[in-house]
Design a protein around this motif. Sequence first.
Motif, PDB file in Angstrom:
ATOM      1  N   ALA A 251       0.795  -1.250  -0.031  1.00 43.49           N
ATOM      2  CA  ALA A 251       0.061   0.082   0.047  1.00 43.49           C
ATOM      3  C   ALA A 251       1.042   1.249  -0.091  1.00 43.49           C
ATOM      4  O   ALA A 251       0.665   2.314  -0.858  1.00 43.49           O
ATOM      5  N   GLN A 252       1.966   1.359   0.596  1.00 40.78           N
ATOM      6  CA  GLN A 252       2.864   2.468   0.736  1.00 40.78           C
ATOM      7  C   GLN A 252       3.501   2.585  -0.362  1.00 40.78           C
ATOM      8  O   GLN A 252       3.643   3.617  -1.030  1.00 40.78           O
ATOM      9  N   ALA A 253       3.799   1.473  -1.039  1.00 41.33           N
ATOM     10  CA  ALA A 253       4.657   1.630  -2.433  1.00 41.33           C
ATOM     11  C   ALA A 253       3.733   2.101  -3.561  1.00 41.33           C
ATOM     12  O   ALA A 253       3.870   2.953  -4.416  1.00 41.33           O
ATOM     13  N   GLY A 254       2.437   1.561  -3.427  1.00 35.00           N
ATOM     14  CA  GLY A 254       1.424   1.888  -4.389  1.00 35.00           C
ATOM     15  C   GLY A 254       1.265   3.463  -4.127  1.00 35.00           C
ATOM     16  O   GLY A 254       1.135   4.222  -5.387  1.00 35.00           O
ATOM     17  N   GLU A 255       1.434   4.072  -3.093  1.00 32.07           N
ATOM     18  CA  GLU A 255       0.992   5.562  -3.088  1.00 32.07           C
ATOM     19  C   GLU A 255       2.203   6.297  -3.606  1.00 32.07           C
ATOM     20  O   GLU A 255       2.227   7.563  -4.104  1.00 32.07           O
ATOM     21  N   ARG A 256       3.649   5.593  -3.844  1.00 34.99           N
ATOM     22  CA  ARG A 256       4.596   6.454  -4.484  1.00 34.99           C
ATOM     23  C   ARG A 256       4.657   5.878  -5.905  1.00 34.99           C
ATOM     24  O   ARG A 256       5.750   6.311  -6.429  1.00 34.99           O
ATOM     25  N   GLY A 257       3.839   5.352  -6.442  1.00 37.84           N
ATOM     26  CA  GLY A 257       3.827   4.801  -7.781  1.00 37.84           C
ATOM     27  C   GLY A 257       4.600   3.673  -8.238  1.00 37.84           C
ATOM     28  O   GLY A 257       5.136   3.356  -9.265  1.00 37.84           O
ATOM     29  N   VAL A 258       4.884   2.784  -7.229  1.00 38.51           N
ATOM     30  CA  VAL A 258       5.455   1.376  -7.310  1.00 38.51           C
ATOM     31  C   VAL A 258       4.858   0.190  -6.932  1.00 38.51           C
ATOM     32  O   VAL A 258       4.010   0.466  -6.107  1.00 38.51           O
ATOM     33  N   GLN A 259       5.003  -0.709  -7.738  1.00 38.35           N
ATOM     34  CA  GLN A 259       3.839  -2.056  -7.726  1.00 38.35           C
ATOM     35  C   GLN A 259       4.688  -2.990  -6.950  1.00 38.35           C
ATOM     36  O   GLN A 259       6.083  -3.240  -7.414  1.00 38.35           O
TER      37      GLN A 259
ATOM     38  N   PRO B 159       8.088   0.553 -16.323  1.00 31.73           N
ATOM     39  CA  PRO B 159       7.234   0.291 -15.082  1.00 31.73           C
ATOM     40  C   PRO B 159       8.151   0.248 -13.753  1.00 31.73           C
ATOM     41  O   PRO B 159       9.289  -0.260 -13.866  1.00 31.73           O
ATOM     42  N   ARG B 160       7.598   1.020 -12.510  1.00 30.38           N
ATOM     43  CA  ARG B 160       8.487   0.895 -11.385  1.00 30.38           C
ATOM     44  C   ARG B 160       7.786  -0.254 -10.682  1.00 30.38           C
ATOM     45  O   ARG B 160       6.634  -0.417 -10.317  1.00 30.38           O
ATOM     46  N   TRP B 161       8.627  -1.173  -9.962  1.00 34.08           N
ATOM     47  CA  TRP B 161       8.216  -2.235  -9.377  1.00 34.08           C
ATOM     48  C   TRP B 161       9.330  -2.877  -8.525  1.00 34.08           C
ATOM     49  O   TRP B 161      10.426  -2.591  -8.409  1.00 34.08           O
ATOM     50  N   VAL B 162       8.749  -3.674  -7.420  1.00 34.13           N
ATOM     51  CA  VAL B 162       9.512  -4.428  -6.383  1.00 34.13           C
ATOM     52  C   VAL B 162       8.956  -5.804  -6.206  1.00 34.13           C
ATOM     53  O   VAL B 162       7.936  -5.771  -6.266  1.00 34.13           O
TER      54      VAL B 162
END
Length: 551
Positions: A402-410, A450-453
């Motif tokens: 959820a925190q990563a999603g707010e920063r545009g990271v999946q 795309p930005r991902w982790v």
Amino acid sequence: MLLLQLACVTVVVAICTGVFVGIGVQQLRAEAETSALSIARTVAAGSDVRAGVARASADVGTPTNASLRGGPLSALAAAAEANTGALFIVITDDHGIRLAHPEPQLLGAEVSTSFAEALAGRETVSWESGTLGESARAKVPVRDPNTDEPVGEVSVGFAPSSVFKELPLLLGGVALAATVALALGAVVSFVIRRRLEHLTLGLQPEELSALVQNQAAVLDGVGDGVLAYGPDDVVTVANTTAARLLGISDLVGRRIHDLALPGPVIAALAGETKSLSTGGRGPDAADPVVLADHVVYIDTHPVSRANRDLGLIAVIRDRTDVVTLTDRLEAVASMTDALRVQRHEFANRLHVAAGLMDAGRVPDARDYLDDVLETSRTAGGPSAGEHLTEPFLVSLVEAKAAQAGERGVQLTVGQDSLVRGVVSVPEDVATVLANLVDNAVSAAVYGQQPRWVDVELLDDGDTLVMTVSDSGQGVSNGARVFSDMERMNLDPDAVHGRGIGLPLVRDIAARLGGDVWLADAGGRDGNGAVFCARLPGVMRAPARPAQGEES
């Protein structure tokens, strides 16, 4: 103290002076007595003296003064006095009648001192007072040349003035030596005083005693570890708390760099590191380090007095409980953020469903709700998917997603993830995993789209293995990413090393018997860095369902 030393030196010099003067006087007296005895023996041994005294003693009458004046014995005695410098040379017969005397009017009279010892054949040496005053005198018997029997005496005396004529020279030498000794003692006392002032920093004995008492009270009264060492790196002060935290009982007297401690701890104690997480506030700022089961902060402060470098003092603060509470609060904050995001997403979905129904598009609203229900039925949650079902890890991953999603990271969980056990040490697992995920998200934010982790979790018995990869720009200096080196002046969110710090994460893993390492520095083909961690002893087998319960 200087006055006490001077008084002691003065007393010693005075005693030595008195002893030397006494010895010198005794030597002068002994020399005078020896000289008188030698002269008396020489005179008494003369043949003329022996013959003359024997004739006078054989005469039954008493010789008159007139008959003795200018006689051979008087002439012989006068010549001996002139040659030897004696005060007197007196020759008597067996009745003590003066046959020779420096004062002619006393010739023919009996001597004023005893002559019995000489007539008994014994020599005597003494200090006596006679008609010529006090003198050092020797009395020797005069023997008959025929029978060798004592028939008179020879008395030789030296006046005190002649005996002690060298006494002023002796006293002058002793006084000079005493003055030199006293001056030397004063100089040495002054040098010792200056040396003591240098060593004690100008403190007096009473102040030193009070300082020791205050130091003992302070060191034993504070809850932090205190370690002090001089410019030579030798430990001079260490309280019991410092010995307990460092795990070394005999700290005093040992060099800092010789202690059996990890390199980061040695560097922190020696004041060789700067704070990284706070932007390098200066040499007094501290980074956390791990010591056994403790997370500590080590602050160093230089100590000086009167522009003199006295070394460093290190304050070791045990922040294990604080870090543990901080980790728990961060976990709660992550869950709160996840709930906030989910609440916001749920409200948006309700608005969409309500809007479709208000528009009369009930079938579309039904299809939309079916899709939402299908997504919510995923075993591990929307982000964890079907590959992760452990409750603690699912909650942590969902919160971080959820925190990563707010920063545009999946954030996703890899398909190869498989965790069959239950986390038994949530604090350490949360610290390591959250730190690696936060670093990866921060790196992905500055990467390409795309930005991902991606997170993969596997358990093997009681060991949990995690792999975190991202789409960032990679790590340019992978060999030193775990060191306590000062980071470049970049946005702290743009590089790996946020949160509690990769060095501390590796220390926590090492304390558990595991490790954290950089598997791939990345930086090519749109892939970022890959970090791996192995944490032994953090998992346990799931509880078996009771008999009769649904498995």
